[in-house]
Design a protein around this motif. Structure first.
Motif, mmCIF file in Angstrom:
data_model
loop_
_atom_site.group_PDB
_atom_site.id
_atom_site.type_symbol
_atom_site.label_atom_id
_atom_site.label_comp_id
_atom_site.label_asym_id
_atom_site.label_seq_id
_atom_site.Cartn_x
_atom_site.Cartn_y
_atom_site.Cartn_z
ATOM 1 N N ASP A 1 0.826 -1.210 0.000
ATOM 2 C CA ASP A 1 0.000 0.000 0.000
ATOM 3 C C ASP A 1 0.862 1.262 0.000
ATOM 4 O OD1 ASP A 1 -2.710 1.290 0.579
ATOM 5 O OD2 ASP A 1 -1.477 2.088 2.218
ATOM 6 N N ASN A 2 1.962 1.244 0.753
ATOM 7 C CA ASN A 2 2.795 2.446 0.896
ATOM 8 C C ASN A 2 4.254 2.056 0.677
ATOM 9 O OD1 ASN A 2 4.137 4.728 1.653
ATOM 10 N ND2 ASN A 2 3.425 4.757 3.773
ATOM 11 N N THR A 3 4.689 2.203 -0.566
ATOM 12 C CA THR A 3 6.029 1.725 -0.937
ATOM 13 C C THR A 3 7.113 2.739 -0.568
ATOM 14 O OG1 THR A 3 5.607 2.565 -3.136
ATOM 15 C CG2 THR A 3 5.305 0.198 -2.826
ATOM 16 N N ILE B 1 10.330 -13.149 -1.042
ATOM 17 C CA ILE B 1 11.196 -13.440 -2.194
ATOM 18 C C ILE B 1 10.343 -13.746 -3.425
ATOM 19 C CG2 ILE B 1 12.948 -15.059 -3.088
ATOM 20 C CD1 ILE B 1 13.928 -15.270 -0.122
ATOM 21 N N GLU B 2 9.344 -14.635 -3.217
ATOM 22 C CA GLU B 2 8.438 -15.010 -4.322
ATOM 23 C C GLU B 2 7.798 -13.795 -4.969
ATOM 24 O OE1 GLU B 2 5.004 -17.507 -3.220
ATOM 25 O OE2 GLU B 2 6.577 -18.877 -2.490
ATOM 26 N N ARG B 3 7.301 -12.889 -4.124
ATOM 27 C CA ARG B 3 6.567 -11.718 -4.637
ATOM 28 C C ARG B 3 7.478 -10.544 -4.979
ATOM 29 N NH1 ARG B 3 1.398 -11.230 -0.537
ATOM 30 N NH2 ARG B 3 0.775 -13.399 -0.574
ATOM 31 N N GLU B 4 8.786 -10.744 -4.770
ATOM 32 C CA GLU B 4 9.789 -9.718 -5.084
ATOM 33 C C GLU B 4 9.466 -8.373 -4.428
ATOM 34 O OE1 GLU B 4 10.440 -9.622 -9.292
ATOM 35 O OE2 GLU B 4 10.823 -11.768 -9.384
ATOM 36 N N ILE B 5 9.145 -8.434 -3.139
ATOM 37 C CA ILE B 5 8.845 -7.207 -2.398
ATOM 38 C C ILE B 5 10.155 -6.682 -1.809
ATOM 39 C CG2 ILE B 5 7.506 -6.197 -0.506
ATOM 40 C CD1 ILE B 5 5.446 -8.410 -0.935
ATOM 41 N N LYS B 6 10.454 -5.428 -2.085
ATOM 42 C CA LYS B 6 11.792 -4.892 -1.770
ATOM 43 C C LYS B 6 11.836 -4.036 -0.507
ATOM 44 C CE LYS B 6 13.404 -6.545 -5.678
ATOM 45 N NZ LYS B 6 13.998 -7.864 -5.599
ATOM 46 N N ASN B 7 10.664 -3.815 0.094
ATOM 47 C CA ASN B 7 10.637 -2.915 1.263
ATOM 48 C C ASN B 7 10.107 -3.628 2.510
ATOM 49 O OD1 ASN B 7 8.048 -3.129 0.168
ATOM 50 N ND2 ASN B 7 7.439 -1.074 0.825
ATOM 51 N N LEU B 8 10.334 -4.945 2.568
ATOM 52 C CA LEU B 8 9.785 -5.734 3.675
ATOM 53 C C LEU B 8 10.786 -6.803 4.104
ATOM 54 C CD1 LEU B 8 7.377 -6.625 5.433
ATOM 55 C CD2 LEU B 8 6.447 -7.819 3.454
ATOM 56 N N TYR B 9 10.973 -6.931 5.436
ATOM 57 C CA TYR B 9 11.918 -7.937 5.938
ATOM 58 C C TYR B 9 11.404 -8.503 7.262
ATOM 59 C CZ TYR B 9 16.308 -10.361 6.533
ATOM 60 O OH TYR B 9 17.243 -11.343 6.645
ATOM 61 N N PHE B 10 11.699 -9.759 7.523
ATOM 62 C CA PHE B 10 11.249 -10.410 8.766
ATOM 63 C C PHE B 10 12.440 -10.979 9.532
ATOM 64 C CE2 PHE B 10 7.566 -10.527 5.984
ATOM 65 C CZ PHE B 10 6.565 -10.108 6.848
ATOM 66 N N VAL B 11 12.367 -10.862 10.853
ATOM 67 C CA VAL B 11 13.408 -11.438 11.716
ATOM 68 C C VAL B 11 12.723 -12.350 12.729
ATOM 69 C CG1 VAL B 11 15.134 -10.914 13.493
ATOM 70 C CG2 VAL B 11 14.972 -9.455 11.469
ATOM 71 N N PHE B 12 13.317 -13.508 12.958
ATOM 72 C CA PHE B 12 12.767 -14.472 13.912
ATOM 73 C C PHE B 12 13.398 -14.285 15.290
ATOM 74 C CE2 PHE B 12 14.367 -18.414 15.940
ATOM 75 C CZ PHE B 12 13.208 -18.734 16.643
ATOM 76 N N GLY B 13 12.562 -14.351 16.335
ATOM 77 C CA GLY B 13 13.077 -14.367 17.704
ATOM 78 C C GLY B 13 12.227 -13.561 18.655
ATOM 79 N N ASN B 14 12.688 -13.501 19.910
ATOM 80 C CA ASN B 14 12.026 -12.699 20.931
ATOM 81 C C ASN B 14 12.421 -11.233 20.710
ATOM 82 O OD1 ASN B 14 11.382 -11.250 23.227
ATOM 83 N ND2 ASN B 14 12.099 -12.808 24.657
ATOM 84 N N ALA B 15 11.418 -10.402 20.403
ATOM 85 C CA ALA B 15 11.687 -8.999 20.051
ATOM 86 C C ALA B 15 12.480 -8.282 21.144
ATOM 87 C CB ALA B 15 10.365 -8.276 19.793
ATOM 88 N N ASN B 16 12.220 -8.599 22.397
ATOM 89 C CA ASN B 16 12.929 -7.923 23.483
ATOM 90 C C ASN B 16 14.423 -8.222 23.405
ATOM 91 O OD1 ASN B 16 10.099 -8.774 24.380
ATOM 92 N ND2 ASN B 16 10.534 -7.043 25.707
#
Ligand SMILES: C[S@@+](CC[C@H](N)C(=O)[O-])C[C@H]1O[C@@H](n2cnc3c(N)ncnc32)[C@H](O)[C@@H]1O
Length: 209
Positions: free
Chosen positions: A50-52, A74-89
């Protein structure tokens, strides 16, 4: 009903390598929004499309959800999105995440796990130490959005954030003045469920002053 993951388990003491902003995003100079406890990331996928003109980072403690979300990016080739796994704190407190905190323009905590029993409150994402840490590290003007359908949890979070003098509540009607994009215009999965079931939503926005 899914079992909640205990964020205090030693399984989460080890943190994955946090890539630099230019590894995460094709334009690392864009404003950065962080969603804590993003689950499968649908909310962030919607925002990112929605907001690139912003970058979006999601942190989630359930590894499989993060793995799937990363594949979808990766599949959708989105360039402004990233995910990290773990406890946010743990992740945000880690020295290798300093650059993330410094670059944030806004943070959302949407429907965090409530951990109803008093002896489990320490498992809640929002803790005084965490808010103190954010107040010492975030840039002035950074916004924090909280939202929940559990009134008790809302009061708990509001009490902790408001007791830190570096965070000031923003009235919803004054929001436009802050010239930020508004993540609240997109509904999260939990929010859609809550609306469908006509439950109450408690929400607030704070600014780091
Ligand atoms: C009730 S769900 C809400 C998901 C989503 N934000 C929404 O509104 O639909 C809470 C999410 O936070 C995640 N979570 C809980 N504690 C966490 C922590 N310490 N760090 C990262 N994620 C966490 C849970 O695994 C779950 O996916």
């Amino acid at each position: 009903m899914r079992q909640h993951v205990n964020p205090l388990s030693s399984n989460f003491n080890q943190i994955e390598r946090i890539p630099s902003l230019s590894e995460m995003f094709s334009d690392s100079k864009l404003n950065l929004h962080l969603d804590i406890g993003c689950a499968a990331g649908e909310f962030l996928f919607d925002l990112a499309l929605d907001n690139t003109s912003w970058n979006y980072l999601g942190i989630e403690i359930r590894e499989k959800l993060v793995r799937n979300a990363k594949s979808k990016v990766i599949e959708r080739e989105i360039k402004n999105l990233y995910f990290v796994f773990g406890n946010a704190n743990n992740i945000l407190n880690d020295v290798q995440s300093k650059f993330i905190i410094k670059n944030l323009k806004s943070i959302s905590l949407n429907f965090p796990d409530p951990w109803f029993k008093k002896r489990h409150y320490k498992r809640r994402v929002i803790q005084s130490e965490f808010i103190d840490f954010l107040s010492n590290s975030l840039q002035k003007g950074t916004l924090i959005f909280i939202k929940t359908d559990v009134e008790d949890l809302f009061e708990y979070m509001d009490c902790i954030i408001s007791s830190n003098f570096c965070f000031q509540k923003i009235d919803k009607k004054d929001f436009n003045y802050y010239k930020s994009f508004n993540p609240n215009k997109i509904k999260t999965n939990r929010e859609k469920y809550v609306i469908l079931n006509q439950l109450d939503i408690f929400e607030r926005i704070y600014i780091k002053i």
